[in-house]
Write an enzyme that holds these catalytic residues in place. Structure first.
Site, mmCIF file in Angstrom:
data_model
loop_
_atom_site.group_PDB
_atom_site.id
_atom_site.type_symbol
_atom_site.label_atom_id
_atom_site.label_comp_id
_atom_site.label_asym_id
_atom_site.label_seq_id
_atom_site.Cartn_x
_atom_site.Cartn_y
_atom_site.Cartn_z
ATOM 1 N N HIS A 49 0.853 -1.192 0.000
ATOM 2 C CA HIS A 49 0.000 0.000 0.000
ATOM 3 C C HIS A 49 0.886 1.239 0.000
ATOM 4 C CE1 HIS A 49 -3.969 -1.864 1.695
ATOM 5 N NE2 HIS A 49 -3.463 -2.569 0.678
ATOM 6 N N GLU A 51 1.295 3.738 2.110
ATOM 7 C CA GLU A 51 2.014 3.999 3.353
ATOM 8 C C GLU A 51 3.117 2.970 3.577
ATOM 9 O OE1 GLU A 51 -2.327 5.264 3.977
ATOM 10 O OE2 GLU A 51 -1.266 3.628 2.983
ATOM 11 N N SER A 74 -7.455 7.797 3.907
ATOM 12 C CA SER A 74 -7.485 7.333 5.284
ATOM 13 C C SER A 74 -6.921 5.911 5.351
ATOM 14 C CB SER A 74 -8.923 7.363 5.806
ATOM 15 O OG SER A 74 -8.967 7.046 7.171
ATOM 16 N N CYS A 76 -5.886 2.072 5.908
ATOM 17 C CA CYS A 76 -6.531 0.792 6.220
ATOM 18 C C CYS A 76 -5.954 0.281 7.549
ATOM 19 C CB CYS A 76 -6.269 -0.218 5.099
ATOM 20 S SG CYS A 76 -4.545 -0.782 5.037
ATOM 21 N N CYS A 79 -2.068 -0.431 7.389
ATOM 22 C CA CYS A 79 -1.244 0.779 7.408
ATOM 23 C C CYS A 79 -1.376 1.507 8.744
ATOM 24 C CB CYS A 79 -1.606 1.673 6.231
ATOM 25 S SG CYS A 79 -1.217 0.886 4.644
#
Length: 142
Positions: A49, A51, A74, A76, A79
Protein backbone atom coordinates in the site's frame (compact mmCIF):
# COMPACT_ATOMS: atom_id res chain seq x y z
CA UNK A 1 7.15 22.86 1.06
CA UNK A 2 3.67 21.48 0.73
CA UNK A 3 4.21 17.89 1.82
CA UNK A 4 0.64 16.89 1.04
CA UNK A 5 1.10 17.92 -2.61
CA UNK A 6 4.04 15.49 -2.79
CA UNK A 7 1.83 12.69 -1.43
CA UNK A 8 -0.77 13.58 -4.07
CA UNK A 9 1.95 13.52 -6.76
CA UNK A 10 2.82 10.00 -5.60
CA UNK A 11 -0.84 8.97 -5.95
CA UNK A 12 -0.92 10.36 -9.48
CA UNK A 13 2.29 8.46 -10.27
CA UNK A 14 0.63 5.21 -9.22
CA UNK A 15 -2.40 6.00 -11.35
CA UNK A 16 -0.17 6.72 -14.36
CA UNK A 17 1.48 3.30 -13.86
CA UNK A 18 -1.88 1.51 -13.89
CA UNK A 19 -2.03 1.22 -10.12
CA UNK A 20 -4.30 2.42 -7.36
CA UNK A 21 -3.96 6.19 -6.80
CA UNK A 22 -2.79 6.36 -3.21
CA UNK A 23 0.39 8.13 -2.20
CA UNK A 24 2.25 8.89 1.02
CA UNK A 25 5.17 10.94 2.29
CA UNK A 26 6.98 10.66 5.62
CA UNK A 27 8.46 13.88 7.01
CA UNK A 28 10.85 14.21 9.93
CA UNK A 29 12.35 17.49 11.12
CA UNK A 30 11.06 19.30 8.03
CA UNK A 31 12.65 16.85 5.59
CA UNK A 32 11.03 14.14 3.46
CA UNK A 33 12.68 10.90 4.54
CA UNK A 34 10.45 8.61 2.48
CA UNK A 35 7.79 8.70 -0.17
CA UNK A 36 5.83 6.03 -1.93
CA UNK A 37 2.68 4.98 -3.65
CA UNK A 38 0.39 1.98 -3.81
CA UNK A 39 2.17 -0.65 -5.90
CA UNK A 40 0.01 -3.71 -5.38
CA UNK A 41 -0.65 -3.94 -9.12
CA UNK A 42 2.76 -2.82 -10.36
CA UNK A 43 4.76 -5.12 -8.04
CA UNK A 44 2.15 -7.89 -7.67
CA UNK A 45 2.53 -7.43 -3.92
CA UNK A 46 -0.62 -7.54 -1.76
CA UNK A 47 0.83 -5.50 1.11
CA UNK A 48 2.52 -2.72 -0.87
CA UNK A 49 0.00 0.00 0.00
CA UNK A 50 1.07 3.63 -0.30
CA UNK A 51 2.01 4.00 3.35
CA UNK A 52 3.88 0.68 3.35
CA UNK A 53 5.88 1.65 0.25
CA UNK A 54 6.64 5.00 1.87
CA UNK A 55 7.93 3.35 5.05
CA UNK A 56 10.02 0.89 3.04
CA UNK A 57 11.53 3.75 1.06
CA UNK A 58 12.26 5.69 4.27
CA UNK A 59 14.37 2.76 5.31
CA UNK A 60 15.58 1.87 8.72
CA UNK A 61 15.54 4.82 11.10
CA UNK A 62 16.73 4.85 14.68
CA UNK A 63 13.42 6.44 15.58
CA UNK A 64 10.35 7.78 13.82
CA UNK A 65 9.52 9.98 16.82
CA UNK A 66 8.36 13.37 15.63
CA UNK A 67 7.66 12.10 12.10
CA UNK A 68 4.46 13.01 10.26
CA UNK A 69 2.86 10.75 7.66
CA UNK A 70 1.03 12.49 4.82
CA UNK A 71 -1.29 10.12 2.98
CA UNK A 72 -3.92 10.71 0.35
CA UNK A 73 -6.45 8.24 1.76
CA UNK A 74 -7.49 7.33 5.28
CA UNK A 75 -5.28 4.37 6.26
CA UNK A 76 -6.53 0.79 6.22
CA UNK A 77 -5.97 -1.36 9.30
CA UNK A 78 -2.63 -2.71 8.00
CA UNK A 79 -1.24 0.78 7.41
CA UNK A 80 -2.76 2.01 10.68
CA UNK A 81 -0.91 -0.78 12.46
CA UNK A 82 2.35 0.27 10.83
CA UNK A 83 1.83 3.89 11.88
CA UNK A 84 1.24 2.74 15.45
CA UNK A 85 4.07 0.19 15.44
CA UNK A 86 6.62 2.86 14.59
CA UNK A 87 5.11 5.49 16.89
CA UNK A 88 4.32 8.04 14.19
CA UNK A 89 2.40 10.62 16.18
CA UNK A 90 0.79 12.70 13.42
CA UNK A 91 -1.00 11.73 10.21
CA UNK A 92 -2.30 14.20 7.63
CA UNK A 93 -4.99 12.54 5.51
CA UNK A 94 -6.15 13.79 2.13
CA UNK A 95 -9.62 12.29 2.31
CA UNK A 96 -11.88 9.76 3.98
CA UNK A 97 -14.99 10.20 1.83
CA UNK A 98 -14.26 7.24 -0.47
CA UNK A 99 -12.78 5.06 2.28
CA UNK A 100 -13.44 5.75 5.94
CA UNK A 101 -10.32 4.01 7.15
CA UNK A 102 -9.33 4.00 10.80
CA UNK A 103 -9.22 7.60 11.97
CA UNK A 104 -11.03 6.99 15.29
CA UNK A 105 -8.69 4.10 16.12
CA UNK A 106 -5.60 6.18 15.34
CA UNK A 107 -6.92 8.96 17.57
CA UNK A 108 -7.75 6.51 20.36
CA UNK A 109 -4.09 5.49 20.32
CA UNK A 110 -2.87 9.07 20.73
CA UNK A 111 -2.13 9.86 17.07
CA UNK A 112 -2.94 13.41 16.01
CA UNK A 113 -5.00 13.26 12.81
CA UNK A 114 -5.54 16.15 10.43
CA UNK A 115 -8.20 15.48 7.79
CA UNK A 116 -7.99 17.73 4.72
CA UNK A 117 -10.86 16.33 2.62
CA UNK A 118 -9.07 17.69 -0.44
CA UNK A 119 -11.51 17.98 -3.34
CA UNK A 120 -8.98 16.94 -6.01
CA UNK A 121 -8.11 13.80 -4.04
CA UNK A 122 -11.76 12.94 -3.38
CA UNK A 123 -12.59 13.26 -7.08
CA UNK A 124 -9.55 11.26 -8.21
CA UNK A 125 -10.40 8.36 -5.88
CA UNK A 126 -14.13 8.44 -6.72
CA UNK A 127 -13.36 8.29 -10.44
CA UNK A 128 -10.88 5.45 -9.94
CA UNK A 129 -13.33 3.43 -7.83
CA UNK A 130 -16.15 3.96 -10.36
CA UNK A 131 -13.93 2.89 -13.27
CA UNK A 132 -12.15 0.02 -11.44
CA UNK A 133 -14.54 -1.46 -8.85
CA UNK A 134 -13.06 -4.96 -8.94
CA UNK A 135 -9.49 -3.73 -8.46
CA UNK A 136 -10.60 -1.36 -5.68
CA UNK A 137 -12.47 -4.11 -3.85
CA UNK A 138 -9.38 -6.30 -4.11
CA UNK A 139 -7.25 -3.55 -2.57
CA UNK A 140 -9.55 -3.15 0.45
CA UNK A 141 -10.14 -6.92 0.72
CA UNK A 142 -13.85 -6.81 -0.07
Amino acid sequence: MNYYKEALAQAKKSLSEGGIPIGAVLVQEGEIIGKGHNQRVQQDNPILHGEMDCMQNAGRQQSYAGATMYTTLSPCMMCTGTILQFKIKKVVIGENVNFEGNIPFLQSQGVEVELLNDEETINMMATFIKENPTLWNEDIAE
